[in-house]
Design an enzyme around this catalytic site. Structure first.
Site, PDB file in Angstrom:
ATOM      1  N   CYS A 122      -1.082   3.507  -6.661  1.00  0.00           N
ATOM      2  CA  CYS A 122      -1.918   2.959  -5.578  1.00  0.00           C
ATOM      3  C   CYS A 122      -2.194   1.526  -5.983  1.00  0.00           C
ATOM      4  CB  CYS A 122      -3.219   3.752  -5.470  1.00  0.00           C
ATOM      5  SG  CYS A 122      -4.497   2.944  -4.469  1.00  0.00           S
ATOM      6  N   CYS A 182       0.863  -1.171   0.000  1.00  0.00           N
ATOM      7  CA  CYS A 182       0.000   0.000   0.000  1.00  0.00           C
ATOM      8  C   CYS A 182       0.909   1.234   0.000  1.00  0.00           C
ATOM      9  CB  CYS A 182      -0.858  -0.025   1.267  1.00  0.00           C
ATOM     10  SG  CYS A 182      -1.857   1.447   1.526  1.00  0.00           S
TER      11      CYS A 182
HETATM   12  N1  DGL Z   1      -4.033   0.603  -1.836  1.00  0.00           N
HETATM   13  C1  DGL Z   1      -3.582   1.741  -1.169  1.00  0.00           C
HETATM   14  C2  DGL Z   1      -2.411   2.436  -1.827  1.00  0.00           C
HETATM   15  O1  DGL Z   1      -1.631   1.792  -2.471  1.00  0.00           O
HETATM   16  C3  DGL Z   1      -4.525   2.604  -0.362  1.00  0.00           C
HETATM   17  C4  DGL Z   1      -5.844   2.947  -0.897  1.00  0.00           C
HETATM   18  C5  DGL Z   1      -6.751   3.610   0.137  1.00  0.00           C
HETATM   19  O2  DGL Z   1      -7.080   2.951   1.126  1.00  0.00           O
HETATM   20  O3  DGL Z   1      -7.123   4.774  -0.069  1.00  0.00           O
HETATM   21  O4  DGL Z   1      -2.232   3.613  -1.680  1.00  0.00           O
END
Ligand code: DGL
Length: 258
Positions: free
Chosen positions: A182, A70
């Protein structure tokens, strides 16, 4: 070795899918912070606390290495996590550096998609200032996309309208690369591929992250591995329906080679 993967929701499965391809002889624990997804619109302080609490739970599962799958959680908590835990920790950041290097010869611009929290963090500013000498990087937050993804909204008409609206002010002929910063966004790679002009490449940091993980493991002497690629799914609200959803999403990613 048991490797932990962490994300706010199903986004990190795009990274886990890559790991299962490259490192099939490890075992995995995947944790989604379903109580607090999405992180993108929340404050830095809130997300920090959520991430630390969820990782503490994962440590109870005996993980021996951790991938923070993430970008948002990495930019907020990776340093603190490395101070707290004495295991290899791999974080993620938008693949701005390789994108700038790939684009240097073409003179085209780079467009980075990520959460508003990632794009607003000092870590991101530092990254861009370090690698973007020519000033060719633009950044676009896509706040609604994580919600769409968590709701398994993949309708081409709805997403087409959404992306066209977001990109309306961009002259796409000037861009050579879109960076998916993301881990939820690679679910939309095929839809974006149909929408973006063919000369625009779409890149993410997933393969690079797993390469780093693999080299870290080999430094620890874990070369072959004795696991079987099994994945234990967990989520912070312990919802069995979400566990099913993660299993289905991972299978879908593997079937679609995403
Ligand atoms: N999947 C996450 C990232 O790579 C976070 C997305 C979220 O919860 O807003 O930033």
């Amino acid at each position: 070795m048991t490797i932990g993967f962490f994300d706010s929701g199903i986004g990190g499965l795009t990274v886990l899918a890559e790991s299962l391809r490259r490192l099939p002889a490890q075992d995995y624990v995947y944790m989604a912070d379903t109580l607090h997804v999405p992180y993108g619109p929340k404050s830095q302080e809130e997300v920090r606390d959520y991430v630390l609490a969820a990782i503490e739970t994962m440590m109870g599962e005996g993980i021996e290495a951790l991938v923070i799958a993430c970008n948002t959680a990495t930019s907020i908590a990776v340093n603190e996590l490395r101070e707290r835990y004495d295991i290899p920790i791999v974080g993620m950041e938008p693949a701005v550096k390789p994108a700038v290097e790939m684009n240097r010869a073409t003179g085209k611009r780079v467009l980075v998609f990520a959460t508003q929290l990632t794009l607003g963090m000092p870590k991101y500013y530092a990254l861009v200032s370090r690698v973007d000498e020519e000033g060719i990087v633009d950044s676009l937050p896509l706040p609604e996309l994580v919600r769409y993804c968590e709701d398994l909204q993949f309708d081409r008409a709805i997403l087409g309208d959404y992306f066209r609206g977001k990109l309306a002010d961009y002259d796409l002929d000037r861009y050579g690369i879109v960076v998916l910063g993301c881990t939820h966004y690679p679910y939309y790679r095929n839809i974006l591929r149909e929408l973006l002009p063919p000369h625009i490449e779409i890149v993410d940091g997933n393969a690079g992250t797993i390469r780093r993980l693999a080299s870290l493991l080999s430094r620890y002497g874990v070369v072959g591995g004795r696991g079987s690629g099994q994945v234990k799914f967990m989520c912070t609200d312990n919802d069995p329906a979400y566990i099913d959803k993660m299993q289905t999403a991972l299978q879908w990613l593997r079937d679609n080679h995403l």
